[in-house]
Design a protein around this motif. Structure first.
Motif, PDB file in Angstrom:
ATOM      1  N   GLN A  30       0.830  -1.205   0.000  1.00  0.00           N
ATOM      2  CA  GLN A  30       0.000   0.000   0.000  1.00  0.00           C
ATOM      3  C   GLN A  30       0.863   1.253   0.000  1.00  0.00           C
ATOM      4  O   GLN A  30       0.571   2.220  -0.713  1.00  0.00           O
ATOM      5  N   ASP A  31       1.932   1.248   0.802  1.00  0.00           N
ATOM      6  CA  ASP A  31       2.831   2.401   0.818  1.00  0.00           C
ATOM      7  C   ASP A  31       3.492   2.605  -0.540  1.00  0.00           C
ATOM      8  O   ASP A  31       3.630   3.745  -1.016  1.00  0.00           O
ATOM      9  N   LEU A  32       3.907   1.517  -1.168  1.00  0.00           N
ATOM     10  CA  LEU A  32       4.528   1.602  -2.492  1.00  0.00           C
ATOM     11  C   LEU A  32       3.563   2.228  -3.494  1.00  0.00           C
ATOM     12  O   LEU A  32       3.935   3.147  -4.240  1.00  0.00           O
ATOM     13  N   GLU A  33       2.332   1.757  -3.504  1.00  0.00           N
ATOM     14  CA  GLU A  33       1.345   2.252  -4.461  1.00  0.00           C
ATOM     15  C   GLU A  33       0.996   3.727  -4.229  1.00  0.00           C
ATOM     16  O   GLU A  33       0.639   4.439  -5.167  1.00  0.00           O
ATOM     17  N   ARG A  34       1.118   4.172  -2.983  1.00  0.00           N
ATOM     18  CA  ARG A  34       0.771   5.558  -2.656  1.00  0.00           C
ATOM     19  C   ARG A  34       1.988   6.477  -2.641  1.00  0.00           C
ATOM     20  O   ARG A  34       1.877   7.646  -2.270  1.00  0.00           O
ATOM     21  N   GLY A  35       3.138   5.933  -3.024  1.00  0.00           N
ATOM     22  CA  GLY A  35       4.344   6.751  -3.089  1.00  0.00           C
ATOM     23  C   GLY A  35       4.925   7.117  -1.734  1.00  0.00           C
ATOM     24  O   GLY A  35       5.664   8.105  -1.614  1.00  0.00           O
ATOM     25  N   ARG A  36       4.631   6.324  -0.725  1.00  0.00           N
ATOM     26  CA  ARG A  36       5.134   6.593   0.618  1.00  0.00           C
ATOM     27  C   ARG A  36       6.388   5.766   0.894  1.00  0.00           C
ATOM     28  O   ARG A  36       6.563   4.682   0.323  1.00  0.00           O
ATOM     29  N   PRO A  37       7.250   6.205   1.810  1.00  0.00           N
ATOM     30  CA  PRO A  37       8.411   5.397   2.193  1.00  0.00           C
ATOM     31  C   PRO A  37       7.962   4.070   2.803  1.00  0.00           C
ATOM     32  O   PRO A  37       6.988   4.025   3.559  1.00  0.00           O
ATOM     33  N   LEU A  63      16.123  -8.360   1.003  1.00  0.00           N
ATOM     34  CA  LEU A  63      16.424  -7.019   1.500  1.00  0.00           C
ATOM     35  C   LEU A  63      17.107  -6.180   0.425  1.00  0.00           C
ATOM     36  O   LEU A  63      16.752  -5.004   0.225  1.00  0.00           O
ATOM     37  N   ALA A  64      18.062  -6.771  -0.276  1.00  0.00           N
ATOM     38  CA  ALA A  64      18.738  -6.042  -1.349  1.00  0.00           C
ATOM     39  C   ALA A  64      17.758  -5.629  -2.444  1.00  0.00           C
ATOM     40  O   ALA A  64      17.813  -4.510  -2.971  1.00  0.00           O
ATOM     41  N   LEU A  65      16.846  -6.514  -2.777  1.00  0.00           N
ATOM     42  CA  LEU A  65      15.863  -6.227  -3.823  1.00  0.00           C
ATOM     43  C   LEU A  65      14.892  -5.126  -3.400  1.00  0.00           C
ATOM     44  O   LEU A  65      14.586  -4.219  -4.187  1.00  0.00           O
ATOM     45  N   ILE A  66      14.405  -5.194  -2.165  1.00  0.00           N
ATOM     46  CA  ILE A  66      13.419  -4.201  -1.737  1.00  0.00           C
ATOM     47  C   ILE A  66      14.076  -2.846  -1.519  1.00  0.00           C
ATOM     48  O   ILE A  66      13.450  -1.786  -1.741  1.00  0.00           O
ATOM     49  N   ARG A  67      15.333  -2.831  -1.106  1.00  0.00           N
ATOM     50  CA  ARG A  67      16.051  -1.553  -0.988  1.00  0.00           C
ATOM     51  C   ARG A  67      16.172  -0.878  -2.347  1.00  0.00           C
ATOM     52  O   ARG A  67      15.954   0.334  -2.479  1.00  0.00           O
ATOM     53  N   LEU A  68      16.503  -1.657  -3.375  1.00  0.00           N
ATOM     54  CA  LEU A  68      16.620  -1.084  -4.698  1.00  0.00           C
ATOM     55  C   LEU A  68      15.263  -0.667  -5.242  1.00  0.00           C
ATOM     56  O   LEU A  68      15.129   0.364  -5.909  1.00  0.00           O
ATOM     57  N   ALA A 112      13.952   3.115  -6.541  1.00  0.00           N
ATOM     58  CA  ALA A 112      13.355   3.349  -7.854  1.00  0.00           C
ATOM     59  C   ALA A 112      12.049   4.130  -7.756  1.00  0.00           C
ATOM     60  O   ALA A 112      11.603   4.736  -8.726  1.00  0.00           O
ATOM     61  N   GLY A 113      11.444   4.087  -6.567  1.00  0.00           N
ATOM     62  CA  GLY A 113      10.200   4.841  -6.368  1.00  0.00           C
ATOM     63  C   GLY A 113       8.991   4.150  -6.931  1.00  0.00           C
ATOM     64  O   GLY A 113       9.030   3.063  -7.430  1.00  0.00           O
TER      65      GLY A 113
END
Length: 321
Positions: A276-283, A311-316, A320-321
């Motif tokens: 949900q945070d990803l879709e809404r542009g939140r950290p 962890l490496a994948l989600i950090r990247l 990317a936003g």
């Protein structure tokens, strides 16, 4: 009893509304349109098909509220260190800080028996601000189970759950945690006090550290991740690694890995908070949920290769936003 909720979003707003309805002296620190809406028309709670309005004290500046008996922190974990100075006016000599925050808590090693006693979790509190400014002796553990959202400013909608499990880091049933539990229960929420709060933290964290990042990477719901053989295998591998780390720290799991996975899948077509945070542009709070577990693995000298990879994948993905 004076309670301030710093971060009156979905969870903080839900708790604030319940406490206000019960007549508790509760204040909410919020900002922006959400704050303005609460100031103008009160705090609206939608729960079980009904809508209620309360009028708790609300403020943008904690200095307006003064010293509290309890400060409930309802921010995302990555937002807390920077907010510590803003909470200073709420903190007096006997104020308890209730961390209603997902993931590994910054106080995790406080008073913990064994060789890791009083170590710091750098991925949660990188500059040691919470430990040094508040002091771990103020901390009360809190595992948050309700799922809620803010569909519009000033409105909280409860989706499911009403339990806030509480516990002292040392396992005692202190007067302060007992009083807080009684206050929450009087407000209509479940608030058991557990002597082994770290065990319960890990049971929730077990799902958060795996379901959340995988969902943000795949855009899948809980049931879809569990039904898919590939993502289920990754989730299970992460949980197994985490269990070994936790058990090295003395944690006892009351259920098995597969039952925990099935429990997540049973929630259905639900998007995790990280998605949900990803879709809404939140950290996204991946450090508290995933990075901290990888850090604990290094501390106890156990490898966590699958957790490290995710962890490496989600950090990247976050970059990317």
């Amino acid at each position: 009893m004076k309670i301030a909720i710093f971060g009156a979003g979905a969870i903080g707003g839900f708790l604030g509304a319940k406490l206000a309805a019960a007549g508790t002296d509760v204040s909410l620190v919020a900002r922006g349109p959400h704050l303005q809406a609460m100031q103008q028309r009160g705090l609206i709670l939608r729960e079980a098909g009904q809508e209620s309005v309360t009028h708790p004290r609300v403020a943008a500046d904690a200095a307006e509220l003064g010293v509290q008996d309890y400060v409930v922190v309802g921010l995302k974990a990555h937002s807390v260190p920077a907010a510590v100075p803003a909470m200073a006016p709420l903190i007096g000599p006997n104020t308890a800080v209730v961390m209603a925050v997902n993931g590994v808590p910054w106080w995790y090693f406080y008073g913990l028996d064994g060789p890791y006693r009083d170590m710091r979790v750098r991925s949660i509190d990188p500059d040691d601000v919470q430990w040094q400014v508040w002091g771990p002796e103020r901390a009360i553990g809190c595992v948050v189970y309700p799922a809620a959202e803010v569909p519009e400013p000033g409105v909280i909608e409860l989706l499911e759950g009403d339990r806030f499990t509480l516990g002292e880091p040392d396992g005692s049933r202190s007067e302060r945690v007992t009083k807080l539990s009684e206050c929450f229960i009087a407000a209509g929420v479940k608030a058991p006090v557990r002597p082994r709060i770290r065990d319960e933290i890990w049971v929730k964290l077990w799902g958060n550290l795996s379901f959340n990042p995988i969902s943000a990477l795949t855009l899948a719901t809980l049931e879809d991740m569990v039904r898919d053989d590939g993502t289920r295998a990754v989730i299970r591998a992460m949980m197994v690694e985490a269990q070994l780390v936790a058990e090295k720290l003395g944690v006892k799991f009351p259920i098995g890995v597969d039952k925990r996975i099935e429990g997540g899948g049973a929630v259905g077509a639900h998007k995790t908070s990280m998605l949900q945070d990803l879709e809404r542009g939140r950290p996204m709070e991946y450090e508290a949920l995933v990075g901290a577990v990888a850090e604990l693995g290094r501390i106890v000298e156990l490898p966590t290769p699958i957790i490290d990879t995710v962890l490496a994948l989600i950090r990247l993905r976050a970059k990317a936003g």
